[in-house]
Design a protein around this motif. Sequence first.
Motif, mmCIF file in Angstrom:
data_model
loop_
_atom_site.group_PDB
_atom_site.id
_atom_site.type_symbol
_atom_site.label_atom_id
_atom_site.label_comp_id
_atom_site.label_asym_id
_atom_site.label_seq_id
_atom_site.Cartn_x
_atom_site.Cartn_y
_atom_site.Cartn_z
ATOM 1 N N PHE A 140 -4.981 9.285 -8.443
ATOM 2 C CA PHE A 140 -3.627 8.315 -7.680
ATOM 3 C C PHE A 140 -4.138 7.216 -8.189
ATOM 4 N N PRO A 141 -3.154 6.270 -8.111
ATOM 5 C CA PRO A 141 -3.875 4.794 -9.341
ATOM 6 C C PRO A 141 -3.349 4.174 -7.603
ATOM 7 N N VAL A 142 -4.681 3.165 -7.680
ATOM 8 C CA VAL A 142 -4.540 2.455 -5.745
ATOM 9 C C VAL A 142 -3.928 1.260 -6.635
ATOM 10 N N THR A 143 -3.769 0.456 -6.525
ATOM 11 C CA THR A 143 -3.158 -1.064 -6.520
ATOM 12 C C THR A 143 -3.134 -2.098 -5.448
ATOM 13 N N GLY A 144 -2.801 -3.831 -5.646
ATOM 14 C CA GLY A 144 -3.224 -4.430 -4.479
ATOM 15 C C GLY A 144 -5.024 -5.041 -4.384
ATOM 16 N N LEU A 145 -5.899 -4.822 -5.325
ATOM 17 C CA LEU A 145 -7.009 -4.925 -5.189
ATOM 18 C C LEU A 145 -7.204 -5.857 -5.937
ATOM 19 N N VAL A 146 -8.251 -7.162 -5.251
ATOM 20 C CA VAL A 146 -9.133 -8.371 -5.536
ATOM 21 C C VAL A 146 -10.281 -8.190 -6.672
ATOM 22 N N GLU A 147 -8.718 -8.985 -8.138
ATOM 23 C CA GLU A 147 -10.262 -8.731 -9.228
ATOM 24 C C GLU A 147 -11.414 -9.360 -8.846
ATOM 25 N N GLY A 148 -12.386 -8.899 -9.368
ATOM 26 C CA GLY A 148 -14.149 -8.933 -9.897
ATOM 27 C C GLY A 148 -14.364 -8.180 -8.139
ATOM 28 N N ARG A 149 -13.715 -7.668 -7.319
ATOM 29 C CA ARG A 149 -14.863 -7.066 -5.996
ATOM 30 C C ARG A 149 -14.487 -5.430 -6.584
ATOM 31 N N SER A 150 -15.709 -4.889 -5.426
ATOM 32 C CA SER A 150 -15.577 -3.814 -5.508
ATOM 33 C C SER A 150 -15.175 -2.832 -4.667
ATOM 34 N N TYR A 151 -15.275 -1.749 -4.545
ATOM 35 C CA TYR A 151 -14.529 -0.657 -4.333
ATOM 36 C C TYR A 151 -15.273 0.416 -4.080
ATOM 37 N N MET A 152 -15.092 1.478 -2.514
ATOM 38 C CA MET A 152 -15.581 3.083 -2.512
ATOM 39 C C MET A 152 -14.281 3.503 -1.595
ATOM 40 N N PHE A 153 -13.546 4.735 -2.822
ATOM 41 C CA PHE A 153 -12.168 5.653 -1.911
ATOM 42 C C PHE A 153 -13.126 7.096 -1.188
ATOM 43 N N ARG A 154 -12.601 7.758 -0.469
ATOM 44 C CA ARG A 154 -12.267 8.285 -0.103
ATOM 45 C C ARG A 154 -10.867 9.080 -0.205
ATOM 46 N N VAL A 155 -10.778 10.545 0.078
ATOM 47 C CA VAL A 155 -9.541 10.799 0.341
ATOM 48 C C VAL A 155 -9.681 12.444 2.149
ATOM 49 N N ARG A 156 -8.438 12.484 2.231
ATOM 50 C CA ARG A 156 -8.492 13.310 3.153
ATOM 51 C C ARG A 156 -7.112 14.517 2.708
ATOM 52 N N ALA A 157 -7.220 15.747 3.423
ATOM 53 C CA ALA A 157 -5.691 16.210 3.384
ATOM 54 C C ALA A 157 -5.411 16.980 4.360
ATOM 55 N N VAL A 158 -3.905 17.105 4.218
ATOM 56 C CA VAL A 158 -2.958 17.079 5.323
ATOM 57 C C VAL A 158 -2.605 18.689 4.986
ATOM 58 N N ASN A 159 -2.284 19.552 6.362
ATOM 59 C CA ASN A 159 -1.565 20.154 6.483
ATOM 60 C C ASN A 159 -0.744 19.855 7.849
ATOM 61 N N ALA A 160 0.123 20.916 8.024
ATOM 62 C CA ALA A 160 1.062 21.554 9.021
ATOM 63 C C ALA A 160 -0.045 21.217 10.229
#
Length: 1469
Positions: free
Chosen positions: A443-463
């Motif tokens: 997944f491409p994450v947009t809307g970031l501030v140039e020069g800043r560092s980020y961490m990411f995590r993911v969650r799964a979902v079902n019914a």
Amino acid sequence: MSGSVPFYQKHHRHYDRSYRSKETESRLSHYQTGSRYTAAGTTSASRLSPVPTRVKPTYLAVDKENQIIGYVVPIFRGSQEFAAGFSDTEERRVRDTAGYMARRDLFTSGLEMERSEQISRREAMRGSAERISLNKRIHEHGEHFKRMNEDSLMHAPDFVIKPRSHTVWEKQSVRLHCTVSGWPDPRVVWYKNNVAIDPLSNAGKYKIESRYSVHSLEINKCDFDDTAQYRVSAMNSKGEQSVFASVVVKRFKGEVDESLPSPRRKYGPVSEYGINFQTHIVDTFGVSFGREGETMSLGCTVIIYPALHRYQPEVQWYRDDVLLCPSKWNHMCWSGDRATLTFTHLNKEDEGLYTLRVTTKSGYETYSAYVFVRDAEAEVERAPGAPLDVRCLDANKDYIIVSWKQPAVDGGDSISGYFVDRCEVGTTHWIQCNETPVKFARFPVTGLVEGRSYMFRVRAVNANGMSRASRASEPVAAMDPADRARKRGTSAPWTGQIIVTEEEPAEGIVPGRPLELQVTEATKNYVVLSWNPPGEKGLEGVMYYVEKCVSGTDSWQRVNTEIPVRSPRFALFDLAEGKSYSFRVRCCNSAGVGEPSDPTEATTVGDKLDIPSAPSKVVPTRNTDTSVVVSWEASREAKEMVGYYIEGSVVGSGAWEPCNNKPVNATRFICHGLTTGEKYVFRVRAVNAAGLSQFSPESEPVEVKAAIVFFHGGFVLHTSPAPPFGISVLECVRDSMVLAWKQPSFIGGADITGYFLDYREVVDGVPEKWHEANTRAVSERAYRVSDLRENKKYQFQVRAANMAGVGIPSQPSDTFLCEEWTIAVPGPPHDLQVREVRSDSLVLLWKPPVYQGRDPVNGFYVDIKEAGAPQEAWRGVNTKATESAFIKVITDVKEGESYVFRVRAQNYAGVGQVSAVTEPVVALTKPGTKEIVVDVDDNGVVSLNFECGDMTADSKFVWSKNYEEITDPSRLTMETKGNKSKAAFNTPAEEDVGIYSCLVTHTDGASSSYSLSEEELKRLLVISHDHKFPVIPLKSDLAVELLEKGKVRFWLQADKMTANGKVDYIFNDNAVSQGDKYKMNFDKNTGVIEMIMDCLTPADEGTFTFQLQDGKATNQSSLVLIGDVFKALQKESEFQMKEWVRKQGPHFIEYLSYEVTQECCVILKCKVGNMKKETSALWYKDGHQIKADDSLGFTEGVLKLEIAQISKKDSGVYEVVLKDDRGKDTSTLNLTDQGFKDLMNEVFSFIANSSTPLKITSTDEGVRLYTFVNFYNDLLQVTWHYKDSAIAFSDRVKSGVVGEQLWLQITEPTEKDTGKYAIEFHDGKAGLRRTVELSGQAFDDAFAEFKRLHSHSELTLFLSGRARVAGGLPDVVTIQEGKALNLTCNISGDPLPEVTWLKNDREITSDDHCILSIASGKFASFTITAVNTMDSGKYSILVKNKYGTESGDFTVSVFMPEEAGATVIKTRN
């Protein structure tokens, strides 16, 4: 170029030089144009020449981005200090050596030249210092600008000056230094070969300093062991950066001890010290299981011999062959003898194969074990597991592409998508990036501030809900890749000094076209382009513009209109899904924009990656008692595979559990943590970024237990099997064919677990693509291939599988035509096997044909011939068809000859096709061949025993009956110990008759058989009975009896027991022992065992058991005393106790009873005992004393009371009372109702037995039948029968009694009265019947006599004095209660008859209430003074004299006053 410039670009020289002052720019230009010395140039042999150049070189070391990283000190021939690295003090010491003298002579000739170079060096150093000062001012300016930007107050560490590599002489000191920027101030750590340097551990060896962002490591007196790669790591809250430098320590030639070994090798002794290290890893960790969030520690003890003081080996940890470095997730520790790896917070990313590698200078040792990490407990029930391995695939200044791996656990419902969260480094606030779940694992994450560092995590979902969040990714900065590369810098390899420089860019040249533009990734959300820079070198600041064009148009639109990109990689968003686009790229710099690249092919926006197909051919094999090896065939034509997930389930449970929580890339996996002895099935599914595939077909069940492995020469010989061969057709119908094949000649050292069959169509002689016929392995060597096309030709191939995997396929079979067989005879038998090969016999087995033909198969013929003989040599083994699928060949084999066999099946239509021919078999008994031995052990167990001397580790004993494997343990119990196997009969019976055989697998045909016939079975049963240790025989089972005083005796008698025999007494499963309540006795001579109880209480209700044991022999007998049985015994016991007490005084030995004599007298008698003179015996009837016996003169005797001519008046309750000073005893006899009736029946029985035969006589009235009895009682009931029917009496046929004569009078008989007559006496039992035949001559004589006497009948009747009732009595009398009743009738007879009155057939006597009287012998009166309801009933008057008896009857009915008012009397007609 206009517009805002990012902060991290403004201090780079290559971006813009407008900030330089004229003086600074002029000075830099002077240095740059005056010399082209670079760090790389210093390594060139030509640049090491002592001849100086006339231009001023620069001695600043810069990287590719023109960043200053240190100094370059050239080596001059005339300078000892810089060539050898000596200090002034060391120089004076070395001058005295021979080496110094040689070098001095070498450089003397160039002394003048050296002086000139020294002057040049001083000028170069002065210029370098000025340049450093200038760069420092530039850096401070940039730092000030960054502090003015609020977004840049915090940033990751950055190495302004990196440490450089050094090559030094032994015993010299060396200093590595660097300059680090970052906010907050970073923490700096130095490493040697990835091991942190601790100055305190080697005092004086290392010195670490940090001053004003300048950090240094000084190594004092270097020796050869200091040759290593050194790393300096800077870390703060924004991130971590590391750079490398190498130190190489050299020795002077001639100063090294030549006796020492050569330099270090991978294996063998240590060259420097001549020591051979031996490394052993002990106390290891096993397969480990953890759960997300937990901590875990893995550790091993390492023993290194010889143990040298302060010697430290290189200890490294690997996960899946990837070297691990210390991090916040894991810590590594080496304590000198133990290596430990600790996980502070387990994640599924930590699952894998962990390897500890300990390296010494003699080599290395490793140890590996698997670590499994299960999902943490779901926060929502049935929610999926957390995704794992979150990474940033591509990072740019305005987007970051995040990827992850799908979890193994979906919670029971398919995963509907994933949510991506981001968190800016330095904060704890997580922001969800997508509003709707995405199914693609990128997944491409947009809307970031140039020069800043980020961490990411993911969650799964079902019914059911949301999973836990995955582990956060590593921080990544949102910046242009080119800027990131410049900030990351370049590291030098550890083997030497490498300094990278870049030529000064050429200005004013427009760059050319980008090269090799391509679409590297395309989804419905984004498209990623990559290309190579233009081919020209030295171009100034090349950047790129990206353009797109909708397919079918010529309109090109620039995507990044504002700012060009520096990185040759770019991601495009907001493209219309389903549309096709082409792309091209232009280069640009300050000189202008270049020509576009060649456009790409049209690319349709959408997910190009398909979900992989399901894996196939899952084969589980045994491994250990808690693990199973699962192998499978990879998904076909799958792209960008991430790996596979394996699930297991206990057979029959229906519950699937994941075997791994991190995808595995191989097609073989060991599933650990299984339950020993359980049977499991497995399935596999593939995973890529597009999602999870369907599950593979379930595997065959496999039992979890340790595999038997064959070792040869220290190695496990487990490989996949060789190809099967001999593919043939067993049956063919319109759309399917049954194929058979032969087992591979080599099975790979392990059992074959199944076969996989492939087929392909052959069109015009050209084979097409292979297709799978079965996705699950088949264990039989025959299989039906379905879904074929009729009249098409096919080829087939087979692969065998074992625990090592699936083998290579067989050669393609012959081409077979798929057409339906219509022949009447059977098809060929198949799967021929030869067993029990001996010099004079062998056994051939086969399977019946699949194709039966028109009729069922009813027999088989076996053919044999020598292996090398021609086809004409085939001859039959059996002349008569055998119905069995096996035969023992005896007469047709010779020792040492080689034979082949074939089999034909027959039905009523004839003999069918021949089977495939067996492989040649040599008729020879192999050395050490054993036969099945029958044995009967001491316990009488009949068993078949077989021993094999050629077993391997994988061998098994397979027992069969009639050559069918025995799977039902109800008849036989198999046991194997070592190379011996025993099949014991559980309960031998006729159904066990048959041929028993034993085959040993993984041997060269070791087998034997034994025929158990009915006669042999009977013989074995006799032996079994004789061998059995007998149970203790019992003469009598446990019984109970009552003793005197009501004591209860439990007893049994054993047939024989030795002196060692013992008895346990059990009551309700509890042992009882000798005591007040129980008295035990065991007479071992007689075998009588008894237990006596004084009395029984309700608590004694239950089961009594005697358990006997004599050596090994045992027996027991039980007696259940519950319910009515116990109550009766308890009552009897109490009665006996009372009887004993009673017998202490006068008592009845035999209670009062009666006896009927032959004269029909009734005698009441009782037997008494313990009498004395003072004892009295009193007789009572109905409470009235009737007799007294006093002063009895006997101690024991019989008391009697005689009743002559008993009648109803004798009915009553009789009682005898014995009493004296010792006590009293009473005996009662009830002779009323049933008791009196029983007595009279016994009297009647005596009367009936005394009767005479029935006789015939004649009278003047007719014929009379009569019988006499010894005594007649009025209560006697008789019935007269005529022709077996009761006679209905009338005036013509009458019965009567005269004295002791009972007669039947037939008045005026006729022929109709002839027949059989009988009189029946009733005694309450069977009775007695007397008969006479009144017919024929008997009737004629009687009738003639009747006629003679009839003439005198009137006179006889007149003179007769027979008793009569003349009349006067009514039939019914109805009278009111309280009235008086008086009835009178006339009686006559001579002699005067006796008169008896009866009520309800019982005699009544005259009293005050009922007055009976006779007047003048002619009138009988009956008077009741005041009638009541009790007087109602049937009344009779009976008159009797010696000539006869007659009666008259009437009925009295008493009513209440309210019922009627008058007395009604009905008289006789």
